[in-house]
Scaffold this motif. Structure first.
Motif, short mmCIF file in Angstrom:
data_model
loop_
_atom_site.label_atom_id
_atom_site.label_comp_id
_atom_site.label_asym_id
_atom_site.label_seq_id
_atom_site.Cartn_x
_atom_site.Cartn_y
_atom_site.Cartn_z
N PRO A 8 1.13 -1.02 0.18
CA PRO A 8 0.42 0.09 -0.09
C PRO A 8 0.44 1.52 -0.28
O PRO A 8 1.47 1.48 0.60
CB PRO A 8 -0.83 -0.01 1.23
N ALA A 9 0.48 2.17 -0.97
CA ALA A 9 1.65 3.36 -1.24
C ALA A 9 0.71 4.08 -1.53
O ALA A 9 -0.15 3.83 -2.52
CB ALA A 9 2.65 3.42 -1.62
N VAL A 19 -3.11 5.71 -5.72
CA VAL A 19 -3.23 4.38 -4.50
C VAL A 19 -2.40 3.69 -5.24
O VAL A 19 -3.49 3.04 -5.51
CB VAL A 19 -3.92 4.85 -3.41
N ARG A 20 -1.74 2.56 -4.10
CA ARG A 20 -1.72 1.66 -4.86
C ARG A 20 -1.32 0.54 -4.16
O ARG A 20 -1.20 0.98 -2.67
CB ARG A 20 -0.71 1.89 -6.07
N GLU A 52 -3.38 12.07 5.03
CA GLU A 52 -4.27 12.16 6.82
C GLU A 52 -4.23 10.67 6.95
O GLU A 52 -4.24 10.03 7.55
CB GLU A 52 -5.12 13.20 6.76
N TRP A 53 -5.47 10.33 5.41
CA TRP A 53 -6.28 8.69 5.59
C TRP A 53 -4.77 7.69 5.45
O TRP A 53 -4.61 6.92 5.67
CB TRP A 53 -6.89 8.78 4.33
N ALA A 54 -3.95 7.72 4.67
CA ALA A 54 -2.98 7.19 4.34
C ALA A 54 -1.94 7.11 5.77
O ALA A 54 -1.43 5.75 6.54
CB ALA A 54 -1.42 7.97 3.97
N ALA A 55 -2.11 7.75 6.67
CA ALA A 55 -1.49 7.96 8.22
C ALA A 55 -1.50 7.34 9.18
O ALA A 55 -1.08 6.64 9.73
CB ALA A 55 -1.15 9.53 8.32
N VAL A 59 -0.61 3.16 5.12
CA VAL A 59 -0.67 3.47 3.90
C VAL A 59 0.75 4.24 4.13
O VAL A 59 1.09 5.60 4.05
CB VAL A 59 -1.47 3.66 3.38
N ALA A 60 2.13 4.15 3.42
CA ALA A 60 3.40 4.83 3.32
C ALA A 60 3.04 5.73 2.14
O ALA A 60 2.78 5.32 0.59
CB ALA A 60 4.55 3.72 2.37
#
Length: 475
Positions: A8-9, A19-20, A52-55, A59-60
């Motif tokens: 996830p990145a 977003v992958r 913010e969602w990734a953190a 998700v990197a």
């Protein structure tokens, strides 16, 4: 472009937040599957939300804005009250929004303070190439020339602080948008809502930019036409009017209108052109051919390409405009005003290039128009600052964004907007930078008994409104 990965990145690629390695049901609603890149994507403007969602979801993040090393030796003057308040309100609003201050109140200094406070790489976006040069100089003086680049035309220098134009911003953000954590949009009223033309394409540039912090600056905010502006930059977070700052932070000013008469020959030509134009208008009914006046006018102008009668009416309209613009009495009144203020540096605002050329010839003053080379323009403005030339004639180029604090006399010999309040306010603002106790004077020279009388009433009424103190309680 980053190599494909199942980890996830989140990354920024060619104007898109990508977003992958995440299933669609788990992703925010702004993301959509794009088979071309085999990933979920969204416009770059959503990148801060996705960060913010990734953190919070492990998700990197592969693309992050670069930090700006702010020199610890900055020796700036203390900000004025309005500048400090504007910066504070902007930061309290999440570092998004527009600060509205009169010309001469130091909007550029608010931007410098915002750059230092954010400590992120920054892109300053301006409407003209002349403003690129002006901003470059001020940013280089503040942060060091090695930190400042310019991106426009053939110049493609990207630095920690990059100045670009609205025309060039899309390409810059598409390639290097991820590095900028702060966008500063100067003269942000150019981003007012528009169904076509520059405004729409300039909105596209801000739509793909991933920067979270955004600061808009203007003296004339487009109230009522700011839906996209508020969405892409943020709402107005701080506003001060000219009247509130006069004496305290801006020069005191006086406005006066001088009426002049057309000569007998000019009046005969003017009346003849008006009669023929109005006769065609009544016969063709073009004014009622569309729901709005602007749409009807566009249809009329388009009809001149194929209709000989419309073309003759168009020529009469243009000749009528030229007669008013080049009225002999305007030059006589301009000469009287220059004699009345022999020690004042002056800006002579003209309604067209032909008038600016004639003013330049008659009064032996330099002229600045859109076609004036940048080097010549800089030399003229530098001479104005140093007091080696007394006056300059201009059309639209000097209406916004330039700084000659010692110019305290403005003579409006014509406008290019038929009564536009924004242009008139901007012109007044050119004279309001405080220089001791000097009083700024703006004279309008108006051809009586012509369409210009009504245009003058329209533009001056708007300036009177902004000139009145606004204390918040209607006092």
């Amino acid at each position: 472009m980053p190599a494909p990965t199942t980890t996830p990145a989140l990354s920024f690629e060619s104007g898109l937040a990508v977003v992958r390695g995440v299933d669609a049901p788990e992703a925010p609603d702004c993301l959509r599957w794009d088979a071309r890149v085999h990933a979920l994507v969204a416009a770059g403007v959503h990148y801060p939300q996705l960060r913010e969602w990734a953190a919070s979801h492990g998700v990197a993040e592969l693309s992050a804005p670069s930090t700006l090393e702010v020199p610890s030796t900055l020796d700036w003057r203390a900000p004025r009250e309005a500048q400090q308040e504007g910066l504070g309100r902007w930061r309290a609003a999440g570092s998004r929004g527009t600060v509205v201050l009169p010309t001469g109140a130091g909007k550029t200094y608010v931007a410098l303070l915002a750059i230092a406070a954010t400590a992120a790489e920054c892109c300053v976006i301006v409407p003209t190439r002349a403003l690129v040069a002006q901003w470059f100089t001020q940013l280089a003086d503040a942060f060091g020339v090695e930190k400042v680049g310019a991106y426009y035309g053939d110049e493609k220098s990207r630095r920690a602080i990059t100045v670009t134009t609205y025309h060039s911003a899309f390409t810059l953000f598409e390639q290097d948008g991820a590095r900028f954590g702060l966008l500063i949009c100067d003269e942000v009223h150019h981003l007012s809502d528009g169904a076509e033309g520059d405004a729409r394409s300039w909105h596209d540039a801000l739509t793909i930019a991933p920067a979270a912090a955004r600061l808009g600056l203007t003296a004339t905010y487009p109230d009522g036409r700011d839906s996209m502006l508020a969405k892409l930059v943020g709402p107005v977070v701080y506003r001060r009017a000219i009247g509130e700052m006069t004496d305290a932070e801006l020069a005191r000013f006086a406005l006066e209108r001088r009426y002049v008469d057309l000569t007998r020959a000019e009046r005969a030509r003017y009346d003849g052109c008006t009669a023929r134009f109005e006769a065609y208008t009544e016969k063709s009914g073009w004014r009622s051919a569309a729901p709005t006046g602007s749409e009807a006018w566009k249809k009329f102008v388009a009809s001149t390409l194929r209709n000989p009668s419309a073309r003759r009416a168009w020529r009469d309209f243009l000749e009528r405009e030229r007669i008013v613009r080049m009225a002999e009495a305007k030059f006589d009144e301009c000469a009287r005003l220059l004699r009345l203020f022999p020690g004042e540096q002056s800006v002579l605002f003209c309604g067209g290039v032909d008038m600016a050329m004639e003013v330049s010839r008659r009064f032996a003053v330099p002229m600045i128009t859109a076609s004036t080379p940048a080097s010549e323009r800089h030399a003229v403005l530098a001479a104005m600052r140093h007091g080696t030339i007394r006056a300059v004639a201009t059309v639209q180029v000097l209406d916004e964004g330039w700084d000659v604090p010692n110019a305290k006399l403005g003579i409006v010999l014509g406008d290019s907007t038929r009564g536009g309040v924004r242009q008139h306010t901007q012109r007044l603002g050119r004279l309001l930078r405080r220089q001791g106790d000097q009083v700024a004077s703006l004279f309008e020279v108006v051809a009586a008994g012509t369409w210009e009388f009504y245009a003058s009433q329209k533009r001056s009424a708007g300036v009177r409104r902004v000139a009145e103190p606004q204390l918040g309680f209607g006092l």
